[in-house]
Motif scaffolding. Structure first.
Motif, PDB file in Angstrom:
ATOM      1  N   SER A  85       0.856  -1.190   0.000  1.00 47.11           N
ATOM      2  CA  SER A  85       0.000   0.000   0.000  1.00 47.11           C
ATOM      3  C   SER A  85       0.896   1.246   0.000  1.00 47.11           C
ATOM      4  O   SER A  85       2.119   1.145   0.157  1.00 47.11           O
ATOM      5  CB  SER A  85      -0.886  -0.005   1.246  1.00 47.11           C
ATOM      6  OG  SER A  85      -0.065   0.082   2.403  1.00 47.11           O
ATOM      7  N   ARG A  86       0.274   2.412  -0.144  1.00 49.99           N
ATOM      8  CA  ARG A  86       1.073   3.652  -0.164  1.00 49.99           C
ATOM      9  C   ARG A  86       1.929   3.793   1.089  1.00 49.99           C
ATOM     10  O   ARG A  86       3.087   4.214   1.018  1.00 49.99           O
ATOM     11  CB  ARG A  86       0.138   4.867  -0.292  1.00 49.99           C
ATOM     12  CG  ARG A  86       0.895   6.194  -0.299  1.00 49.99           C
ATOM     13  CD  ARG A  86       0.012   7.347  -0.739  1.00 49.99           C
ATOM     14  NE  ARG A  86      -1.172   7.488   0.115  1.00 49.99           N
ATOM     15  CZ  ARG A  86      -2.177   8.315  -0.142  1.00 49.99           C
ATOM     16  NH1 ARG A  86      -2.156   9.070  -1.236  1.00 49.99           N
ATOM     17  NH2 ARG A  86      -3.209   8.370   0.672  1.00 49.99           N
ATOM     18  N   ASP A  87       1.343   3.373   2.235  1.00 53.67           N
ATOM     19  CA  ASP A  87       2.069   3.499   3.499  1.00 53.67           C
ATOM     20  C   ASP A  87       2.844   2.232   3.874  1.00 53.67           C
ATOM     21  O   ASP A  87       3.230   2.043   5.032  1.00 53.67           O
ATOM     22  CB  ASP A  87       1.120   3.917   4.633  1.00 53.67           C
ATOM     23  CG  ASP A  87      -0.103   3.012   4.756  1.00 53.67           C
ATOM     24  OD1 ASP A  87      -0.376   2.234   3.823  1.00 53.67           O
ATOM     25  OD2 ASP A  87      -0.787   3.079   5.795  1.00 53.67           O
TER      26      ASP A  87
ATOM     27  N   VAL B 252       2.204  -1.159   3.735  1.00 56.46           N
ATOM     28  CA  VAL B 252       1.656  -2.406   4.280  1.00 56.46           C
ATOM     29  C   VAL B 252       1.538  -3.427   3.134  1.00 56.46           C
ATOM     30  O   VAL B 252       0.992  -3.110   2.070  1.00 56.46           O
ATOM     31  CB  VAL B 252       0.278  -2.174   4.944  1.00 56.46           C
ATOM     32  CG1 VAL B 252      -0.312  -3.492   5.443  1.00 56.46           C
ATOM     33  CG2 VAL B 252       0.416  -1.176   6.085  1.00 56.46           C
TER      34      VAL B 252
ATOM     35  N   ARG C   8      -3.126   4.363  -2.400  1.00 58.77           N
ATOM     36  CA  ARG C   8      -4.012   4.205  -1.230  1.00 58.77           C
ATOM     37  C   ARG C   8      -3.244   3.709  -0.015  1.00 58.77           C
ATOM     38  O   ARG C   8      -2.464   2.763  -0.111  1.00 58.77           O
ATOM     39  CB  ARG C   8      -5.106   3.167  -1.530  1.00 58.77           C
ATOM     40  CG  ARG C   8      -5.896   3.448  -2.775  1.00 58.77           C
ATOM     41  CD  ARG C   8      -6.901   4.528  -2.560  1.00 58.77           C
ATOM     42  NE  ARG C   8      -7.518   4.928  -3.825  1.00 58.77           N
ATOM     43  CZ  ARG C   8      -8.335   5.953  -3.971  1.00 58.77           C
ATOM     44  NH1 ARG C   8      -8.631   6.701  -2.930  1.00 58.77           N
ATOM     45  NH2 ARG C   8      -8.848   6.235  -5.141  1.00 58.77           N
ATOM     46  N   ASP C   9      -3.539   4.302   1.122  1.00 56.83           N
ATOM     47  CA  ASP C   9      -3.010   3.772   2.374  1.00 56.83           C
ATOM     48  C   ASP C   9      -3.757   2.484   2.726  1.00 56.83           C
ATOM     49  O   ASP C   9      -4.878   2.252   2.257  1.00 56.83           O
ATOM     50  CB  ASP C   9      -3.198   4.779   3.514  1.00 56.83           C
ATOM     51  CG  ASP C   9      -2.199   5.921   3.430  1.00 56.83           C
ATOM     52  OD1 ASP C   9      -1.182   5.764   2.716  1.00 56.83           O
ATOM     53  OD2 ASP C   9      -2.446   6.958   4.063  1.00 56.83           O
ATOM     54  N   TYR C  10      -3.153   1.690   3.609  1.00 56.87           N
ATOM     55  CA  TYR C  10      -3.783   0.422   3.971  1.00 56.87           C
ATOM     56  C   TYR C  10      -5.179   0.641   4.570  1.00 56.87           C
ATOM     57  O   TYR C  10      -6.107  -0.139   4.308  1.00 56.87           O
ATOM     58  CB  TYR C  10      -2.904  -0.373   4.948  1.00 56.87           C
ATOM     59  CG  TYR C  10      -3.660  -1.551   5.467  1.00 56.87           C
ATOM     60  CD1 TYR C  10      -4.033  -2.575   4.600  1.00 56.87           C
ATOM     61  CD2 TYR C  10      -4.075  -1.609   6.793  1.00 56.87           C
ATOM     62  CE1 TYR C  10      -4.789  -3.645   5.044  1.00 56.87           C
ATOM     63  CE2 TYR C  10      -4.829  -2.680   7.247  1.00 56.87           C
ATOM     64  CZ  TYR C  10      -5.181  -3.688   6.366  1.00 56.87           C
ATOM     65  OH  TYR C  10      -5.942  -4.730   6.810  1.00 56.87           O
ATOM     66  N   ALA C  11      -5.342   1.699   5.352  1.00 51.88           N
ATOM     67  CA  ALA C  11      -6.659   1.943   5.973  1.00 51.88           C
ATOM     68  C   ALA C  11      -7.752   2.056   4.910  1.00 51.88           C
ATOM     69  O   ALA C  11      -8.896   1.638   5.141  1.00 51.88           O
ATOM     70  CB  ALA C  11      -6.598   3.219   6.813  1.00 51.88           C
ATOM     71  N   GLU C  12      -7.405   2.603   3.748  1.00 56.72           N
ATOM     72  CA  GLU C  12      -8.385   2.697   2.653  1.00 56.72           C
ATOM     73  C   GLU C  12      -8.603   1.330   2.002  1.00 56.72           C
ATOM     74  O   GLU C  12      -9.730   0.943   1.706  1.00 56.72           O
ATOM     75  CB  GLU C  12      -7.897   3.698   1.604  1.00 56.72           C
ATOM     76  CG  GLU C  12      -7.746   5.119   2.120  1.00 56.72           C
ATOM     77  CD  GLU C  12      -7.058   5.999   1.089  1.00 56.72           C
ATOM     78  OE1 GLU C  12      -7.748   6.535   0.208  1.00 56.72           O
ATOM     79  OE2 GLU C  12      -5.822   6.134   1.174  1.00 56.72           O
TER      80      GLU C  12
ATOM     81  N   THR D  77      -4.172  -8.606   4.488  1.00 59.49           N
ATOM     82  CA  THR D  77      -2.756  -8.294   4.627  1.00 59.49           C
ATOM     83  C   THR D  77      -1.961  -9.588   4.431  1.00 59.49           C
ATOM     84  O   THR D  77      -2.457 -10.694   4.683  1.00 59.49           O
ATOM     85  CB  THR D  77      -2.416  -7.733   6.019  1.00 59.49           C
ATOM     86  OG1 THR D  77      -2.722  -8.730   7.001  1.00 59.49           O
ATOM     87  CG2 THR D  77      -3.158  -6.447   6.303  1.00 59.49           C
TER      88      THR D  77
END
Ligand code: G3P
Ligand code: MG
Length: 248
Positions: free
Chosen positions: A48-50, A52, A74-78, A99
């Motif tokens: 992901s972007r962050d 993950v 996208r960050d993982y939260a998204e 994940t």
């Protein structure tokens, strides 16, 4: 000192977790594969972007989730809020993008052997290879059978080797390159994973004679699967888990 790696992977590998029977690259897919007698699964991992590590095949979210555009944006939260099951069938509505860590824990808990295909988002090859290998090393710590890491990206493979040199690696290619043996040696690979359309008995023999394993993707015709296994290939990937059955 680490014991030398011994290849004891099953011959039949469920492609993207559960082939066509379940949404690819999900925990549901792994469960379906097991239900059909598959003791090994292949899946695709990217960041992901962050940073993950998650299971996803495409660069973009559109085909296999209800999201849009590049996964790398996208960050993982998204990603965690997406539905990665409805595109397949209503039965799997709401199935999340898992994940890599959750999948590893599931695989270890159920005794499922894994081929982790490192599938970097564009431009993130080294970062992804390193992150996935480091995670795999931690998540399979003490396991009798480590995951087989593979990638089309030689940059990712090199980074994976640097991060976790003891994990087994396979070079993924479509056609067999003339310098395949040199490339396997360069990346410290144990196997060559090629498109089955480019397999011949001579290729099988040459790869084995050089001391490597040969795995073939993606075979969906049972007769072709029997032919290739008869040639002595080490593993086949398939989407047709109901038609191509692993030996009991
Ligand atoms: O690892 C074998 C196979 O999965 C490679 O192709 O595009 O299905 O990831 P792809
Ligand atoms: Mg794959």
């Amino acid at each position: 000192m680490t014991a030398p790696f011994s290849w004891t992977y099953p011959t039949h590998i469920a492609h993207r977790g559960g082939g066509r029977l379940a949404p690819e690259n999900t925990l549901a897919a792994l469960r379906v594969g097991r239900h059909h007698g598959y003791r090994m699964a292949e899946f695709d991992v990217k960041l992901s972007r962050d940073g993950v590590a998650v299971l996803l095949h495409d660069d973009d979210l559109d085909r296999t989730t209800n999201g849009h555009g590049p996964a790398a944006a996208r960050d993982y939260a998204e990603l965690a809020r997406l539905d990665a099951g409805s595109w397949h069938s209503a039965e799997y509505a709401g199935e999340p993008v898992p994940t890599f860590e959750a999948v590893a824990r599931h695989a270890r808990a159920t005794g499922l052997a894994c081929n982790v295909e490192i599938k970097p988002c564009p431009g993130r090859d080294a970062e992804t290879g390193e992150a996935v290998a480091r995670l795999a090393q931690r998540l399979w710590s003490g396991a009798a059978l480590p995951p087989l890491l593979s990638s089309f990206s030689e940059t990712a493979l090199a980074a994976a080797r640097h991060a976790a040199p003891d994990l087994p690696r396979a070079l993924l290619v479509d056609a067999v390159p003339a310098d395949w043996a040199e490339r396997l040696r360069q990346h410290g690979c144990v196997a060559l994973n090629i498109n089955h359309k480019n397999a011949t008995p001579q290729v099988v023999q040459a790869v084995h004679d050089a001391g490597y394993r040969l795995c073939l993707w993606t075979i969906n015709d049972p007769e072709r699967a029997s032919q290739l296994l008869g040639w002595g290939v080490d593993a086949i990937f398939t989407d047709e888990l109901a038609a191509i059955r692993p030996a009991a």
